[in-house]
Design an enzyme around this catalytic site. Sequence first.
Site, PDB file in Angstrom:
ATOM      1  CG  ASP A 159       0.362  -0.126   2.357  1.00 44.78           C
ATOM      2  OD1 ASP A 159       0.766  -0.679   2.630  1.00 44.78           O
ATOM      3  OD2 ASP A 159      -0.965  -0.345   3.051  1.00 44.78           O
ATOM      4  CB  SER A 160       4.408   1.715   0.005  1.00 41.92           C
ATOM      5  OG  SER A 160       4.552  -0.054  -0.333  1.00 41.92           O
ATOM      6  CG  ASP A 209       0.109  -4.002   2.129  1.00 45.20           C
ATOM      7  OD1 ASP A 209       0.396  -5.219   2.904  1.00 45.20           O
ATOM      8  OD2 ASP A 209       1.731  -3.149   1.969  1.00 45.20           O
ATOM      9  CE  LYS A 219       3.044  -6.535   3.937  1.00 43.56           C
ATOM     10  NZ  LYS A 219       2.693  -4.834   5.032  1.00 43.56           N
ATOM     11  CD  GLU A 253       0.277  -1.419   8.330  1.00 45.92           C
ATOM     12  OE1 GLU A 253      -0.171  -0.590   8.862  1.00 45.92           O
ATOM     13  OE2 GLU A 253       1.006  -1.472   6.571  1.00 45.92           O
ATOM     14  CD  GLU A 262       7.846  -0.472   8.071  1.00 43.21           C
ATOM     15  OE1 GLU A 262       6.933  -1.041   7.237  1.00 43.21           O
ATOM     16  OE2 GLU A 262       8.178   0.883   7.092  1.00 43.21           O
TER      17      GLU A 262
HETATM   18  O1  KIV Z   1       3.515  -1.759   1.733  1.00 43.42           O
HETATM   19  C1  KIV Z   1       5.157  -1.528   1.992  1.00 43.42           C
HETATM   20  O2  KIV Z   1       5.722  -1.308   0.912  1.00 43.42           O
HETATM   21  C2  KIV Z   1       5.334  -2.224   3.047  1.00 43.42           C
HETATM   22  C3  KIV Z   1       6.384  -2.342   2.932  1.00 43.42           C
HETATM   23  C4  KIV Z   1       7.636  -1.313   3.836  1.00 43.42           C
HETATM   24  C5  KIV Z   1       6.604  -3.932   4.128  1.00 43.42           C
HETATM   25  O3  KIV Z   1       4.434  -3.010   3.659  1.00 43.42           O
END
Ligand code: KIV
Length: 271
Positions: free
Chosen positions: A51-52, A90, A120, A122, A189
């Site tokens: 989600d980055s 994510d 994934k 969090e 992280e």
């Molecule tokens: O969204 C992302 O890029 C991440 C990584 C930093 C692990 O969750």
Amino acid sequence: MSVHKEVKRVTVHVVQAMKMRGEKISMLTAYDFSMARILDAAGIDVLLVGDSASNVMAGHETTLPITLDQMIYHASSVVRGVKRALIVVDLPFGTYQGDSKGALNSAIRIMKESGAHAVKLEGGKEIEDSIKRILSAGVPVMGHLGLTPQSIYKFGTYTVRAKEEEEAKRLIKDAKHLEKLGCFAVVLEKIPAALAKQVSESINIPTIGIGGGGDTDGQVLVTHDLLGITKDFHPRFLRRYLELFDLIKGSVEQYIKDVKSGDFPNDNEQY
Ligand code: KIV
């Protein structure tokens, strides 16, 4: 006779076996077809449709605004570029917290509409109902502990997490809990290297570190940071392998000059 070279896909079992034999796992983010194709051709083990994307693709300040539809768009583009890597996506903010039915629906949409292989989430104990429900549908889940950017407004900063004993103990407990629930791996992280080592030695599922030192079972970075596409982001954990921002800028400046001067296109670059 055609020679058909079989590509052996990376599965969740493959990455778990890598931990067992002490082989490090490489993971990077990808959000689009072209980049995913390059990273897969290079032999990356795991691609994270993170989600980055909210930051590096859309220019938002945080990961919170990205939607499930946008994540599915990015994930399906990545899937089309990949032959070998395991693709993890994510679940975006607001699609799984406090609502296990919603979490299952989000995960199923990602799997059905993008063709990715895992999701994934969090968090630790507080999201266990969502994790259990997603796992019950046969969808592999990767956990994410330590600095969890979707909770940035709770933390207030992006500084190192779990430096204090109480938070470190909770993190170890959460990592063990994620393993017990059935997660196949967990991202750690921005936590102290000694803690990341302790967690990695305490659980049998792979740990993938970002800013967690060298003793996790694998490493992940945001590809745009590694390639120097992002500018003015220099956390200690980041190793830049290229300065692509400057290389692209230089090339485009040259192109502009060539267009303005009439040098481009030349006689060989036309019909
Ligand atoms: O969204 C992302 O890029 C991440 C990584 C930093 C692990 O969750």
